[in-house]
Design an enzyme around this catalytic site. Structure first.
Site, mmCIF file in Angstrom:
data_model
loop_
_atom_site.group_PDB
_atom_site.id
_atom_site.type_symbol
_atom_site.label_atom_id
_atom_site.label_comp_id
_atom_site.label_asym_id
_atom_site.label_seq_id
_atom_site.Cartn_x
_atom_site.Cartn_y
_atom_site.Cartn_z
ATOM 1 N N GLU A 38 3.870 -11.212 44.095
ATOM 2 C CA GLU A 38 4.676 -12.422 44.699
ATOM 3 C C GLU A 38 5.850 -12.719 43.660
ATOM 4 O OE1 GLU A 38 4.490 -13.237 47.903
ATOM 5 O OE2 GLU A 38 6.218 -14.509 47.492
ATOM 6 N N THR A 82 8.278 -12.316 52.118
ATOM 7 C CA THR A 82 7.275 -11.266 51.852
ATOM 8 C C THR A 82 7.187 -10.261 53.137
ATOM 9 O OG1 THR A 82 5.757 -12.887 50.658
ATOM 10 C CG2 THR A 82 4.594 -11.191 51.884
ATOM 11 N N HIS A 199 4.044 -18.309 43.469
ATOM 12 C CA HIS A 199 4.997 -18.493 44.734
ATOM 13 C C HIS A 199 5.476 -19.878 44.476
ATOM 14 C CE1 HIS A 199 6.190 -19.530 48.732
ATOM 15 N NE2 HIS A 199 5.954 -18.171 49.056
ATOM 16 N N ASP A 258 8.292 -8.716 45.648
ATOM 17 C CA ASP A 258 8.610 -8.654 46.868
ATOM 18 C C ASP A 258 10.130 -9.173 46.843
ATOM 19 O OD1 ASP A 258 7.922 -11.141 46.275
ATOM 20 O OD2 ASP A 258 7.101 -11.627 48.350
ATOM 21 N N HIS A 259 10.571 -10.236 46.179
ATOM 22 C CA HIS A 259 11.905 -10.815 46.359
ATOM 23 C C HIS A 259 11.976 -11.847 45.027
ATOM 24 C CE1 HIS A 259 9.412 -14.262 47.747
ATOM 25 N NE2 HIS A 259 8.752 -13.447 48.558
HETATM 26 C C1 GP9 Z 1 1.742 -16.150 52.155
HETATM 27 C C2 GP9 Z 1 2.549 -15.191 51.228
HETATM 28 C C3 GP9 Z 1 4.152 -15.984 50.971
HETATM 29 O O1 GP9 Z 1 0.671 -15.472 52.855
HETATM 30 O O2 GP9 Z 1 2.715 -13.892 51.623
HETATM 31 O O3 GP9 Z 1 5.080 -15.340 51.756
HETATM 32 P P1 GP9 Z 1 6.642 -15.851 51.253
HETATM 33 O O4 GP9 Z 1 6.699 -17.404 51.398
HETATM 34 O O5 GP9 Z 1 6.813 -15.273 49.962
HETATM 35 O O6 GP9 Z 1 7.390 -15.130 52.391
HETATM 36 MN MN MN Z 2 6.950 -13.687 49.043
#
Ligand code: GP9
Ligand code: MN
Length: 432
Positions: A38, A82, A199, A258-259
């Site tokens: 993440e 995500t 996150h 992911d980003h």
């Molecule tokens: C939540 C997680 C976060 O289930 O995958 O998503 P994001 O905010 O990074 O798009």
């Molecule tokens: Mn994410």
């Protein structure tokens, strides 16, 4: 719509990059374990904060020959964050220009996604492990359309409050508490772990903070290092299990970011920690910061190491399928195999900007990657090259959008592919 589909098929054919014979099928029949890191950016790799590595375990993998580690791999997400990353990696199509594809159209859309392809060609079992509610990003619907057989969401774990961070179960716990489910899956399996402790705003309880935060004047930037370090420890524990169980030796293991975790505006606070000055920081730097890790372990192969070709999330699916010995020619996928000699190194961002090995293009500004300088008077040949790359980027994004917005995969069933019926799946907690 049939003319739209024809244009897409034509692009797909022209864009196809045939596999590298040295890599094709080298992981045939192996399990696949995908670990979604993440908000994890490439700059963390080998980075030292106050003289101390932030992610020593990941660094050890990155620097070893048991992983193909990509140094120039970019995230290509839009507002779907995500979910856009998941979509690209598993369907080979882009997220949408606005919003999240998963949320907007994921319920009714037709996919030809990794879980279905792998199940139908090689008999793979598929599952996702994630410590948030199954409905977040509409996953509980989308995964059925992708052909995921199992989705172990937060309802499968003990989610008492001290087990949670903002978005769900802590990373160390999801890896540990899901082993009992993993061990029930028939092999070969294709499984995905979506971590979430790292996150925004990067908060975690005191007892899980084992490095000092940075000191930038922005709490989220400071704590980003702390939660990344925690994620690194969680990975190390999981890898201990993978080794002990023997899974390490018969599984392809993929790690990807992911980003971004640090946004463009907050990059100004981060700049000094990267040896840069906030006053000269610009769009070139913001684009370079979109690098995320992609690291691939192939069992029995010690020829890995750092790979320098440019690529992005859209390129992952053909890369993986080729490693598993699956021909991708008949599927509609907008990226190309990273290991192919014909791999296209133009990396599109969702807002039409793009990066190539030589240039970074933001709007109408062309930067030279080697110096970061703006090319104010591009030569005719540079102009021609950029125009060609821009056309490719526009086509890729537009055709992907038309495919998804019009749900055109309804009308395109590759030979031998059985369309997925979401009614075949239910993810209620009746597994245990
Ligand atoms: C939540 C997680 C976060 O289930 O995958 O998503 P994001 O905010 O990074 O798009
Ligand atoms: Mn994410």
């Amino acid at each position: 719509t049939s003319s739209d589909l024809n244009k897409i098929l034509e692009f797909n054919k022209e864009n196809y990059a045939k596999p590298n014979p040295k890599m094709f099928g080298i992981a045939k029949g192996k399990n696949v374990i995908i670990i979604h890191l993440e908000s994890f950016q490439q700059f963390l790799i080998n980075y030292k904060l106050n003289g101390q590595e932030v992610t020593p375990f990941l660094n050890s993998l990155y620097n070893s020959n048991q992983f193909y580690s990509f140094a120039n791999f970019f995230n290509q997400v839009g507002q779907g964050k995500t979910s856009d990353a998941e979509n690209m990696l598993e369907t080979g199509t882009f997220g949408l220009p606005q919003g999240s594809l998963f949320s907007a159209i994921g319920t009714g859309n037709t996919f030809e996604a990794a879980p279905a392809i792998l199940n139908q060609t090689e008999g793979y079992t598929s599952a996702v492990f994630h410590g948030n509610n199954g409905s977040f990003w509409n996953r509980d619907n989308v995964y059925k359309n992708m052909g995921y057989q199992y989705f172990f969401d937060s309802s499968y774990y003990n989610t008492s409050s001290n087990n949670l961070t903002e978005y769900g179960l802590k990373d160390k716990l999801i890896f540990h508490d899901s082993i009992k489910y993993l061990e029930h899956l028939q092999q070969p399996f294709y499984v995905k772990y979506i971590t979430l402790s790292n996150h925004f705003p990067f908060a975690i309880d005191q007892k899980n903070q084992s490095i000092q935060p940075a000191n930038t004047g922005d709490a989220s930037v400071n704590n980003y290092f702390v939660t990344a370090h925690y994620l690194d420890q969680a990975l190390q524990q999981f890898f201990d299990y993978l080794h002990k169980s023997g899974l390490y030796d018969n599984s392809v293991i993929v790690l990807y970011g992911d980003h971004y975790g640090i946004s463009d505006t907050r990059n100004l606070k981060l700049a000094p920690l990267l040896g840069k000055s906030a006053s000269t920081w610009n769009n070139f730097d913001n684009a370079q910061m979109q690098r995320v890790p992609l690291m691939i372990h192939i069992p029995g192969d010690n020829n890995g190491g750092v790979q320098y070709q440019y690529g992005g999330e859209i390129d992952f699916l053909p890369t993986l399928l080729h490693l598993l010995g699956i021909n991708t020619q008949k599927y509609i996928q907008f990226g190309t195999d990273l290991f192919s000699p014909q791999h296209n190194q133009v990396v599109a961002f969702r807002n039409d900007n793009f990066v190539t090995p030589k240039y970074t293009v933001v709007g109408n500004t062309i930067y030279e990657n080697s110096t970061g300088a703006v090319i104010t008077h591009p030569s005719e040949s540079v102009k021609k090259q950029i125009a060609k790359d821009r056309k490719h980027v526009n086509e890729q994004l537009t055709l992907s959008d038309s495919l998804n917005n019009k749900n055109l995969l309804r009308y395109y069933v590759p030979a031998g592919f059985k369309p997925v019926d979401p009614k075949d799946y239910n993810y209620h907690n009746d597994f245990a």
